[in-house]
Design a protein around this motif. Structure first.
Motif, PDB file in Angstrom:
ATOM      1  N   PRO A  14      56.069  58.953  42.476  1.00  0.00           N
ATOM      2  CA  PRO A  14      55.036  60.259  41.715  1.00  0.00           C
ATOM      3  C   PRO A  14      54.044  58.416  40.897  1.00  0.00           C
ATOM      4  O   PRO A  14      53.037  58.312  39.972  1.00  0.00           O
ATOM      5  CB  PRO A  14      55.758  60.669  40.522  1.00  0.00           C
ATOM      6  CG  PRO A  14      57.717  59.818  40.615  1.00  0.00           C
ATOM      7  CD  PRO A  14      57.117  59.126  41.251  1.00  0.00           C
ATOM      8  N   ALA A  15      54.722  57.326  40.177  1.00  0.00           N
ATOM      9  CA  ALA A  15      54.057  56.179  39.637  1.00  0.00           C
ATOM     10  C   ALA A  15      53.395  55.230  40.174  1.00  0.00           C
ATOM     11  O   ALA A  15      53.173  54.163  39.840  1.00  0.00           O
ATOM     12  CB  ALA A  15      54.839  56.139  38.508  1.00  0.00           C
ATOM     13  N   GLY A  16      53.515  55.374  41.055  1.00  0.00           N
ATOM     14  CA  GLY A  16      53.353  53.992  42.354  1.00  0.00           C
ATOM     15  C   GLY A  16      54.494  52.847  42.610  1.00  0.00           C
ATOM     16  O   GLY A  16      55.587  53.663  42.072  1.00  0.00           O
ATOM     17  N   VAL A  17      54.094  52.171  43.764  1.00  0.00           N
ATOM     18  CA  VAL A  17      54.835  50.794  42.854  1.00  0.00           C
ATOM     19  C   VAL A  17      54.224  50.074  42.273  1.00  0.00           C
ATOM     20  O   VAL A  17      55.999  49.546  41.226  1.00  0.00           O
ATOM     21  CB  VAL A  17      54.602  49.927  44.778  1.00  0.00           C
ATOM     22  CG1 VAL A  17      55.872  48.880  44.285  1.00  0.00           C
ATOM     23  CG2 VAL A  17      55.092  50.859  45.483  1.00  0.00           C
ATOM     24  N   PHE A  18      53.288  49.192  41.555  1.00  0.00           N
ATOM     25  CA  PHE A  18      52.947  49.114  40.174  1.00  0.00           C
ATOM     26  C   PHE A  18      52.606  50.193  39.429  1.00  0.00           C
ATOM     27  O   PHE A  18      51.544  50.492  39.862  1.00  0.00           O
ATOM     28  CB  PHE A  18      52.090  47.724  40.745  1.00  0.00           C
ATOM     29  CG  PHE A  18      52.955  46.816  41.945  1.00  0.00           C
ATOM     30  CD1 PHE A  18      53.897  46.400  41.642  1.00  0.00           C
ATOM     31  CD2 PHE A  18      52.076  46.700  43.348  1.00  0.00           C
ATOM     32  CE1 PHE A  18      54.242  44.941  41.983  1.00  0.00           C
ATOM     33  CE2 PHE A  18      53.208  46.549  43.859  1.00  0.00           C
ATOM     34  CZ  PHE A  18      53.991  44.524  43.588  1.00  0.00           C
ATOM     35  N   GLY A  19      52.566  50.030  38.292  1.00  0.00           N
ATOM     36  CA  GLY A  19      52.071  50.999  37.339  1.00  0.00           C
ATOM     37  C   GLY A  19      51.271  50.267  36.323  1.00  0.00           C
ATOM     38  O   GLY A  19      50.567  50.502  35.369  1.00  0.00           O
ATOM     39  N   GLY A  20      50.937  48.817  36.771  1.00  0.00           N
ATOM     40  CA  GLY A  20      49.533  48.371  36.488  1.00  0.00           C
ATOM     41  C   GLY A  20      51.008  47.447  35.916  1.00  0.00           C
ATOM     42  O   GLY A  20      51.602  47.146  34.749  1.00  0.00           O
ATOM     43  N   PHE A  21      49.828  45.805  34.619  1.00  0.00           N
ATOM     44  CA  PHE A  21      50.211  44.760  34.028  1.00  0.00           C
ATOM     45  C   PHE A  21      50.626  45.461  32.550  1.00  0.00           C
ATOM     46  O   PHE A  21      50.156  46.416  31.736  1.00  0.00           O
ATOM     47  CB  PHE A  21      49.373  44.296  34.399  1.00  0.00           C
ATOM     48  CG  PHE A  21      50.029  42.666  32.877  1.00  0.00           C
ATOM     49  CD1 PHE A  21      50.744  42.210  33.586  1.00  0.00           C
ATOM     50  CD2 PHE A  21      48.898  42.792  31.870  1.00  0.00           C
ATOM     51  CE1 PHE A  21      50.905  40.728  31.813  1.00  0.00           C
ATOM     52  CE2 PHE A  21      49.721  42.026  30.600  1.00  0.00           C
ATOM     53  CZ  PHE A  21      50.473  41.087  31.245  1.00  0.00           C
ATOM     54  N   GLY A  22      51.985  45.162  32.142  1.00  0.00           N
ATOM     55  CA  GLY A  22      52.445  45.749  30.501  1.00  0.00           C
ATOM     56  C   GLY A  22      52.727  46.984  30.525  1.00  0.00           C
ATOM     57  O   GLY A  22      52.906  48.059  29.018  1.00  0.00           O
ATOM     58  N   SER A  23      52.945  48.015  31.681  1.00  0.00           N
ATOM     59  CA  SER A  23      52.989  49.147  31.917  1.00  0.00           C
ATOM     60  C   SER A  23      54.084  49.712  31.306  1.00  0.00           C
ATOM     61  O   SER A  23      54.775  50.873  30.991  1.00  0.00           O
ATOM     62  CB  SER A  23      52.390  50.180  32.704  1.00  0.00           C
ATOM     63  OG  SER A  23      52.790  49.748  34.142  1.00  0.00           O
ATOM     64  N   GLY A  24      54.911  48.463  32.080  1.00  0.00           N
ATOM     65  CA  GLY A  24      56.540  49.370  32.568  1.00  0.00           C
ATOM     66  C   GLY A  24      57.223  50.654  33.358  1.00  0.00           C
ATOM     67  O   GLY A  24      58.249  50.990  33.177  1.00  0.00           O
ATOM     68  N   VAL A  25      56.155  50.607  33.725  1.00  0.00           N
ATOM     69  CA  VAL A  25      56.195  51.863  35.141  1.00  0.00           C
ATOM     70  C   VAL A  25      56.063  51.820  36.331  1.00  0.00           C
ATOM     71  O   VAL A  25      55.749  50.160  36.228  1.00  0.00           O
ATOM     72  CB  VAL A  25      55.510  53.876  34.490  1.00  0.00           C
ATOM     73  CG1 VAL A  25      55.651  53.875  33.294  1.00  0.00           C
ATOM     74  CG2 VAL A  25      53.942  52.933  34.874  1.00  0.00           C
ATOM     75  N   GLY A  26      56.395  53.060  36.932  1.00  0.00           N
ATOM     76  CA  GLY A  26      56.277  52.350  38.507  1.00  0.00           C
ATOM     77  C   GLY A  26      58.148  51.919  38.848  1.00  0.00           C
ATOM     78  O   GLY A  26      58.953  51.571  37.871  1.00  0.00           O
ATOM     79  N   ALA A  27      57.660  51.472  40.295  1.00  0.00           N
ATOM     80  CA  ALA A  27      58.774  50.805  41.146  1.00  0.00           C
ATOM     81  C   ALA A  27      59.942  49.988  40.392  1.00  0.00           C
ATOM     82  O   ALA A  27      60.374  49.551  39.919  1.00  0.00           O
ATOM     83  CB  ALA A  27      59.133  51.443  42.600  1.00  0.00           C
ATOM     84  N   VAL A  28      58.437  48.993  40.147  1.00  0.00           N
ATOM     85  CA  VAL A  28      58.496  47.668  40.047  1.00  0.00           C
ATOM     86  C   VAL A  28      59.172  47.627  38.612  1.00  0.00           C
ATOM     87  O   VAL A  28      59.551  46.918  37.631  1.00  0.00           O
ATOM     88  CB  VAL A  28      57.316  46.870  39.675  1.00  0.00           C
ATOM     89  CG1 VAL A  28      57.468  45.243  39.338  1.00  0.00           C
ATOM     90  CG2 VAL A  28      57.824  46.584  41.747  1.00  0.00           C
ATOM     91  N   GLY A  29      57.769  48.892  37.302  1.00  0.00           N
ATOM     92  CA  GLY A  29      58.223  48.585  36.559  1.00  0.00           C
ATOM     93  C   GLY A  29      59.660  49.072  35.411  1.00  0.00           C
ATOM     94  O   GLY A  29      60.407  48.891  35.176  1.00  0.00           O
ATOM     95  N   ALA A  30      60.338  49.728  36.670  1.00  0.00           N
ATOM     96  CA  ALA A  30      61.699  50.617  36.123  1.00  0.00           C
ATOM     97  C   ALA A  30      62.540  49.363  36.632  1.00  0.00           C
ATOM     98  O   ALA A  30      63.680  49.275  36.573  1.00  0.00           O
ATOM     99  CB  ALA A  30      62.062  51.932  37.159  1.00  0.00           C
TER     100      ALA A  30
END
Length: 526
Positions: free
Chosen positions: A218-234
């Motif tokens: 739902p938040a994508g793979v990359f949530g964006g630099f510094g966002s801390g969301v998405g699969a990579v942020g998790a």
């Protein structure tokens, strides 16, 4: 100037030669040891925060974090097999890249240990308040006593997380007076944790509904630099659930046929834990759902934020996974296994304080080694005349840990801790490459196959996860490092033993580092 004062490797290894250890561990034993070190705190306390960042993509996040850990573990193994002494990444850096960079690593580890202990204290508080007080005693703590204030990202109406404060201070007191844990007790705790999580998987997977996984990202793979969301942020957050694997790497000296068995133990334990974690995440999300609560901009509210706390206070989110302080026990209660859920809550309640103890104890190791090198005042590690413990540094550290636990949510604390951990792991990979070039003839019980590829992959993986932490957690590391640099150039550099030409290494006796914790590695989370 900042790359000078490399501690001679011969001086460090001199201490090792005096106390060689017999090689008794096989690959399977090493793998079991690794599983015991890794499984625990992160999966118990960060499942909800991870789901809020990535939704069902939390399963992918576990795979990403596990992959980074595998390459980092291989680098750790080579360096630990040639420098098996106290101090871990700090000592490795001192022997390869010099005093200043070693200082930055040690300084980062100090932050890592303290913040991680705070995170575990907050996680314990959730299980204590939800299982022990609410489920068994019928007592509900008001929000102002069970969560940090809104200004720091706590729950609605939060003022102070009293249980987290109390458990951190209690563990500090136990360390000051010299508590000891037996290896048998630690083994029992590991069995309890693994059994509880196995029961969770067995009970939830048959009830999984595939519709609950849609949308998967739902938040994508990359949530964006510094966002801390998405699969990579998790992945950057739940990396906390893997730390402890480096305790396995330090056992290379005691392993039979280490070139074969060390990678079996490391990669095997990390693969097992990764699959186990993915199954737990699937069971939690596939039964009660794990979609994040989205903000008006279509991006998940930050885990532990004021906005998320307000949403979780609404009736429609009362049973949401992402709003739970005791996620796994909460899931079992929601699907009709209240008794087992309460038992899992008890398992976390019993096991997590020992993790806090190990983290605080591990920090005293770092303080001891750095003060032994003259980089920190020796008075910090002054030993109590009655209890034989480094009571001054323990009290200072424990008090700061308790304050952080009282006012910050677990997700933010884990992110900050991970920033220091990722830096240390990246530096170990760099140390492995430097030592391979500078000290090619020194005996290594284990050599990383293809270090020229694995080393840069480790550094890139750690940097990749670091850049996907929330911006606040990323900024904490350079700010903390700047404070450390001021201390180093203002105090430590001129008082360093290396500056005085003192290079001999005194490997501390275990009695100097009371309390001893048999059966528990210094850097383990469990």
């Amino acid at each position: 100037m900042i790359l000078d004062r490399v501690k001679p490797l011969s001086a460090i290894l001199e201490a090792v030669e005096k106390k060689g250890l017999p090689r008794t561990l096989g690959g399977f034993q090493l793998m079991l040891f690794g599983i015991g070190c890794v499984i625990g705190t992160g999966i118990f306390v960060l499942t909800a925060a991870g789901a809020q960042k990535a939704g069902p993509g939390l399963m992918l996040a576990f795979a990403i974090a596990g992959a980074v850990c595998i390459v980092a573990a291989l680098c750790y193994s080579e360096v630990a097999s040639m420098i098996p002494v106290a101090g871990s990444a700090y000592t490795y850096s001192y022997a390869s890249m010099g005093e200043f960079l070693a200082w930055t690593v040690g300084w980062a580890l100090i932050m890592e240990y303290a913040i991680a202990a705070s995170a575990v204290s907050v996680g314990w508080s959730g299980y204590f308040s939800g299982t022990i007080l609410h489920e068994f005693l019928g007592i509900t703590l008001p929000p102002w006593l069970s969560a940090g204030p809104l200004a720091l990202g706590g729950a609605e109406g939060g003022f102070i997380n009293l249980p987290a404060l109390v458990i951190a201070l209690l563990v500090t007191w136990l360390l000051v007076i010299g508590t000891r844990e037996s290896a048998v007790f630690n083994t029992i705790l590991v069995i309890i944790k693994v059994t509880a999580l196995t029961a969770f998987v067995v009970l939830t997977l048959p009830q999984v509904e595939t519709a609950k996984f849609n949308p998967f990202l739902p938040a994508g793979v990359f949530g964006g630099f510094g966002s801390g969301v998405g699969a990579v942020g998790a992945a950057a957050t739940i990396f906390f659930a893997y730390v402890g694997f480096d305790a396995v790497s330090t056992a290379a000296e005691e392993t039979k046929n280490p070139q074969r068995n060390v990678p079996i133990g490391l990669v095997g334990s990390l693969l097992f834990c990764t699959v186990f974690y993915i199954l737990v995440a699937a069971g939690a999300i596939g039964t009660i759902g794990g979609q994040p609560i989205m903000g008006p901009d279509g991006i998940p509210f930050p885990a532990g934020s004021e906005e998320l706390a307000r949403q979780c206070a609404l009736p429609q989110y009362a049973g949401a996974l992402v709003c739970s302080d005791e996620a796994l026990a909460h899931v079992l209660r929601q699907v009709g296994f209240s008794t087992v859920g309460n038992m899992l809550g008890i398992a976390a309640f019993l096991a997590l304080p020992s993790v806090i103890l190990v983290l605080l104890f591990g920090q005293t190791r770092i303080f001891f080694v750095m003060s032994r090198d003259g980089l920190l005042p020796e008075g910090l590690s002054k030993v109590h005349p009655k209890w034989g413990t480094p009571y001054i540094v323990t009290i200072i550290t424990g008090s700061l840990v308790a304050l952080a636990a009282a006012f910050f949510p677990v997700g933010q604390l884990a992110d900050i801790s991970n920033a220091g951990t990722l830096y240390a792991f990246g530096m170990v990979a760099l140390a492995a490459m430097v030592l391979r070039r500078r000290e090619p003839d020194v005996q290594r019980a284990f050599r990383v196959p293809g270090l020229v590829i694995v080393g840069p992959l480790t550094i890139a993986g750690c940097l990749f996860l670091f850049l996907n932490l929330p911006i606040e957690a990323m900024l904490m590391l350079p700010v903390w490092s700047l404070v450390g640099a001021v201390i180093y150039f203002g105090y430590s550099r001129s008082r360093s033993h290396m500056a005085a030409g003192v290079v001999e290494v005194h490997e501390p006796e275990i009695t100097e580092l009371e309390p001893d914790i048999p059966g528990i590695a210094d850097r383990g989370r469990d």
